[in-house]
Design a protein around this motif. Structure first.
Motif, PDB file in Angstrom:
ATOM      1  N   MET A  22       7.883 -22.838 -19.153  1.00 42.35           N
ATOM      2  CA  MET A  22       8.928 -23.400 -18.298  1.00 42.35           C
ATOM      3  C   MET A  22      10.136 -22.479 -18.372  1.00 42.35           C
ATOM      4  SD  MET A  22       8.458 -27.392 -19.406  1.00 42.35           S
ATOM      5  CE  MET A  22       9.514 -28.092 -18.148  1.00 42.35           C
ATOM      6  N   GLU A  23      10.414 -21.791 -17.263  1.00 36.08           N
ATOM      7  CA  GLU A  23      11.515 -20.827 -17.227  1.00 36.08           C
ATOM      8  C   GLU A  23      12.503 -21.210 -16.132  1.00 36.08           C
ATOM      9  OE1 GLU A  23       9.572 -17.055 -16.769  1.00 36.08           O
ATOM     10  OE2 GLU A  23       9.136 -16.911 -18.917  1.00 36.08           O
ATOM     11  N   GLY A  24      13.728 -20.731 -16.290  1.00 40.37           N
ATOM     12  CA  GLY A  24      14.733 -21.063 -15.294  1.00 40.37           C
ATOM     13  C   GLY A  24      15.757 -19.955 -15.153  1.00 40.37           C
ATOM     14  N   MET A  25      16.590 -20.101 -14.123  1.00 40.63           N
ATOM     15  CA  MET A  25      17.742 -19.212 -13.916  1.00 40.63           C
ATOM     16  C   MET A  25      18.999 -20.053 -14.103  1.00 40.63           C
ATOM     17  SD  MET A  25      16.998 -16.032 -13.071  1.00 40.63           S
ATOM     18  CE  MET A  25      18.283 -15.386 -12.025  1.00 40.63           C
ATOM     19  N   PHE A  26      19.857 -19.636 -15.012  1.00 40.71           N
ATOM     20  CA  PHE A  26      21.087 -20.378 -15.281  1.00 40.71           C
ATOM     21  C   PHE A  26      22.246 -19.434 -15.036  1.00 40.71           C
ATOM     22  CE2 PHE A  26      24.337 -22.705 -17.432  1.00 40.71           C
ATOM     23  CZ  PHE A  26      23.913 -24.026 -17.451  1.00 40.71           C
ATOM     24  N   GLY A  27      22.934 -19.654 -13.917  1.00 42.49           N
ATOM     25  CA  GLY A  27      24.050 -18.781 -13.575  1.00 42.49           C
ATOM     26  C   GLY A  27      23.651 -17.321 -13.497  1.00 42.49           C
ATOM     27  N   GLY A  28      22.451 -17.055 -12.989  1.00 42.81           N
ATOM     28  CA  GLY A  28      21.989 -15.681 -12.814  1.00 42.81           C
ATOM     29  C   GLY A  28      21.245 -15.115 -14.006  1.00 42.81           C
ATOM     30  N   GLU A  29      21.220 -15.832 -15.137  1.00 36.47           N
ATOM     31  CA  GLU A  29      20.479 -15.361 -16.317  1.00 36.47           C
ATOM     32  C   GLU A  29      19.160 -16.112 -16.439  1.00 36.47           C
ATOM     33  OE1 GLU A  29      22.271 -14.689 -20.181  1.00 36.47           O
ATOM     34  OE2 GLU A  29      24.260 -14.932 -19.281  1.00 36.47           O
ATOM     35  N   THR A  30      18.096 -15.381 -16.820  1.00 41.05           N
ATOM     36  CA  THR A  30      16.795 -16.025 -17.024  1.00 41.05           C
ATOM     37  C   THR A  30      16.753 -16.672 -18.404  1.00 41.05           C
ATOM     38  OG1 THR A  30      15.735 -14.371 -15.627  1.00 41.05           O
ATOM     39  CG2 THR A  30      14.300 -15.648 -17.056  1.00 41.05           C
ATOM     40  N   VAL A  31      16.275 -17.919 -18.445  1.00 41.79           N
ATOM     41  CA  VAL A  31      16.121 -18.627 -19.722  1.00 41.79           C
ATOM     42  C   VAL A  31      14.701 -19.186 -19.796  1.00 41.79           C
ATOM     43  CG1 VAL A  31      18.561 -19.245 -19.944  1.00 41.79           C
ATOM     44  CG2 VAL A  31      17.030 -20.784 -18.712  1.00 41.79           C
ATOM     45  N   ARG A  32      14.214 -19.328 -21.012  1.00 42.65           N
ATOM     46  CA  ARG A  32      12.920 -19.992 -21.189  1.00 42.65           C
ATOM     47  C   ARG A  32      13.174 -21.326 -21.868  1.00 42.65           C
ATOM     48  NH1 ARG A  32       7.798 -16.809 -23.132  1.00 42.65           N
ATOM     49  NH2 ARG A  32       7.927 -16.206 -20.954  1.00 42.65           N
ATOM     50  N   ILE A  33      12.730 -22.387 -21.220  1.00 41.95           N
ATOM     51  CA  ILE A  33      13.027 -23.737 -21.679  1.00 41.95           C
ATOM     52  C   ILE A  33      11.980 -24.216 -22.684  1.00 41.95           C
ATOM     53  CG2 ILE A  33      13.367 -26.122 -20.890  1.00 41.95           C
ATOM     54  CD1 ILE A  33      14.024 -24.703 -18.074  1.00 41.95           C
ATOM     55  N   ALA A  34      10.715 -23.888 -22.436  1.00 43.95           N
ATOM     56  CA  ALA A  34       9.637 -24.351 -23.309  1.00 43.95           C
ATOM     57  C   ALA A  34       8.395 -23.502 -23.066  1.00 43.95           C
ATOM     58  CB  ALA A  34       9.324 -25.830 -23.042  1.00 43.95           C
ATOM     59  N   ASP A  35       7.547 -23.403 -24.099  1.00 42.47           N
ATOM     60  CA  ASP A  35       6.263 -22.704 -23.985  1.00 42.47           C
ATOM     61  C   ASP A  35       5.181 -23.627 -24.526  1.00 42.47           C
ATOM     62  OD1 ASP A  35       4.046 -21.117 -24.006  1.00 42.47           O
ATOM     63  OD2 ASP A  35       4.910 -19.519 -25.246  1.00 42.47           O
ATOM     64  N   LEU A  36       4.480 -24.289 -23.619  1.00 41.05           N
ATOM     65  CA  LEU A  36       3.459 -25.250 -24.047  1.00 41.05           C
ATOM     66  C   LEU A  36       2.260 -24.575 -24.697  1.00 41.05           C
ATOM     67  CD1 LEU A  36       5.085 -26.719 -21.567  1.00 41.05           C
ATOM     68  CD2 LEU A  36       3.303 -28.422 -21.867  1.00 41.05           C
ATOM     69  N   GLY A  37       2.137 -23.272 -24.489  1.00 44.30           N
ATOM     70  CA  GLY A  37       1.058 -22.529 -25.141  1.00 44.30           C
ATOM     71  C   GLY A  37       1.193 -22.526 -26.652  1.00 44.30           C
ATOM     72  N   ARG A  38       2.358 -22.877 -27.162  1.00 45.40           N
ATOM     73  CA  ARG A  38       2.582 -22.911 -28.605  1.00 45.40           C
ATOM     74  C   ARG A  38       2.161 -24.249 -29.225  1.00 45.40           C
ATOM     75  NH1 ARG A  38       5.454 -18.434 -29.953  1.00 45.40           N
ATOM     76  NH2 ARG A  38       5.853 -19.241 -32.049  1.00 45.40           N
ATOM     77  N   LEU A  39       1.761 -25.197 -28.401  1.00 43.91           N
ATOM     78  CA  LEU A  39       1.342 -26.503 -28.923  1.00 43.91           C
ATOM     79  C   LEU A  39      -0.080 -26.418 -29.472  1.00 43.91           C
ATOM     80  CD1 LEU A  39       2.631 -28.934 -26.133  1.00 43.91           C
ATOM     81  CD2 LEU A  39       3.684 -28.438 -28.353  1.00 43.91           C
TER      82      LEU A  39
END
Length: 404
Positions: free
Chosen positions: A74-91
């Motif tokens: 789950m990735e997003g753009m916050f004010g022009g910066e890329t962020v990663r919110i969660a990685d379910l592959g780590r479950l």
């Protein structure tokens, strides 16, 4: 008409609970007021916790043959910066992804799968209009059917009729409002061959949007401040679509398919919960007991968890009649902590991210420190994935299986 258990509402909580009680050999009737399950703003996210339940029921292979898309990062753009919110592959789970599937396909699948249980009956086009009582005790439901009004006598009535629950209202159960600062405009944009993007959320000054890749279209949720729908409409559809195209250029060509406000549905967001989930002969679960914010897409999955817990706690007791109110209240005692924790986290996100994003003006947005940390430290992405994908204290199927 008489039954052991009458479930009002054929959403995820109602259909899953109907399936589980039918599987346990309990005489159960599920009432769904519509003729089919096809609805706009049905939550489409099936999380690992629900996939695990489908696996425990032996339904997963057929379920995953239905058309769906999978999301792991789950990735997003916050004010022009890329962020990663969660990685379910780590479950550390069997199905480490979110399956995006139209909810009507999920509900139809449960209905078809439940047809093998003689004790389960699903009544479509049947709308509960009142409760039937004997003194203080709820003894069933009055329902409107295509053939007229019928009374369905039931030892136990279970409200699964959503955040605007008629059953809850008729029972006089008090709702505690927690509040949400936003509403959501829900619409589809066409998706062209080769249009791929992993971004899940976009946050710009004064604007926020979530997009889901649904194969041949983008499902879009444009977040607006609470109560601002009329103001957004007054600016005009073209102005809204221009804002969206600037936020998400990949949608630009597909937005041409949004031709009128009729195709932009308003989803009024509520976050609330019941203080008391029961009356004698009555239990509320799912959205009827606790409406969730769309943050994290957890509503469907909490409803399924409620259904699993209800069957685990009550199915065997229902073989002997209606459980006592204290036995019914065991469902609240089991599920209230996960509900409160989830709503608390949703409120933290609302206060720290969504409120900041929706403030008017063009002040540059800074990525919150916690979001920077999650993006920078991969194992933290597993913690957020656990919260979104599995939730607090996930339930496992322990209800009995009736042998013919």
């Amino acid at each position: 008409m008489k039954t052991r258990c009458c479930i009002v509402g054929g959403g995820p909580a109602g259909m899953m609970l109907g399936y589980l009680l039918g599987r346990a050999g309990v005489d159960v009737v599920v009432l769904e007021k519509h003729a089919d399950f096809f609805r706009d703003f049905r939550g489409d996210t099936v999380h690992p916790s629900t996939l695990q339940v489908m696996d425990e029921l032996g339904l997963i292979d057929g379920f995953l043959k239905l058309p769906h898309q999978r999301l792991q990062k789950m990735e997003g753009m916050f004010g022009g910066e890329t962020v990663r919110i969660a990685d379910l592959g780590r479950l550390n789970v069997k199905y480490p992804f979110i399956a995006f599937m139209p909810q009507w396909d999920f509900l139809n699948f449960l209905r078809e799968s439940g047809k093998r249980f003689a004790s389960l009956k699903v009544m479509m086009s049947t709308e509960a209009v009142d409760l039937v009582r004997d003194g203080e005790r709820v003894t069933g439901v009055r329902a409107k059917t295509p053939e007229g009004v019928v009374d369905i006598e039931a030892d136990l009535t279970i409200a699964c009729d959503g955040r605007h629950s008629l059953v809850r209202e008729r029972a006089g159960l008090e709702v505690e409002e927690i509040g949400a600062p936003m509403d959501v405009l829900w619409f589809r944009a066409g998706r062209r061959e080769g249009e791929n993007e992993n971004l899940f959320a976009r946050v710009d000054p004064g604007k926020m949007m979530v997009t889901f890749d649904r194969g041949d279209y983008w499902q879009c949720a444009y977040v607006i401040p609470k109560g601002q729908h009329d103001a957004v409409k007054a600016r005009g559809l073209a102005a809204l679509l221009d804002d969206i195209a600037r936020m998400a250029p990949i949608l630009k060509s597909g937005l041409s398919e949004v031709k009128s406000w009729d195709e932009v549905k308003l989803l009024t967001v509520a976050v609330n919960r019941l203080r008391r989930w029961t009356r004698p002969g009555l239990l509320c679960i799912g959205d009827a007991a606790h409406a969730m914010s769309p943050i994290g897409g957890v509503g469907v999955n909490l409803a399924v968890q409620d259904a699993v817990a209800t069957a685990n706690l009550l199915a065997a007791k229902l073989a002997h009649g209606c459980p006592s109110e204290d036995e019914l209240d065991a469902v609240r005692r089991r599920r209230e902590f996960p509900v409160k924790m989830t709503q608390r986290m949703q409120v933290v996100v609302q206060n720290n991210i969504i409120n900041a994003a929706l403030k008017p003006g063009n002040q540059p947005l800074k990525v919150p420190l916690v979001m920077r940390l999650v993006t920078a430290v991969p194992w933290l992405q597993g913690i957020t994935a656990r919260f979104v994908g599995l939730g607090v204290r996930p339930e496992h199927v322990q209800s009995p299986v009736h042998s013919e």
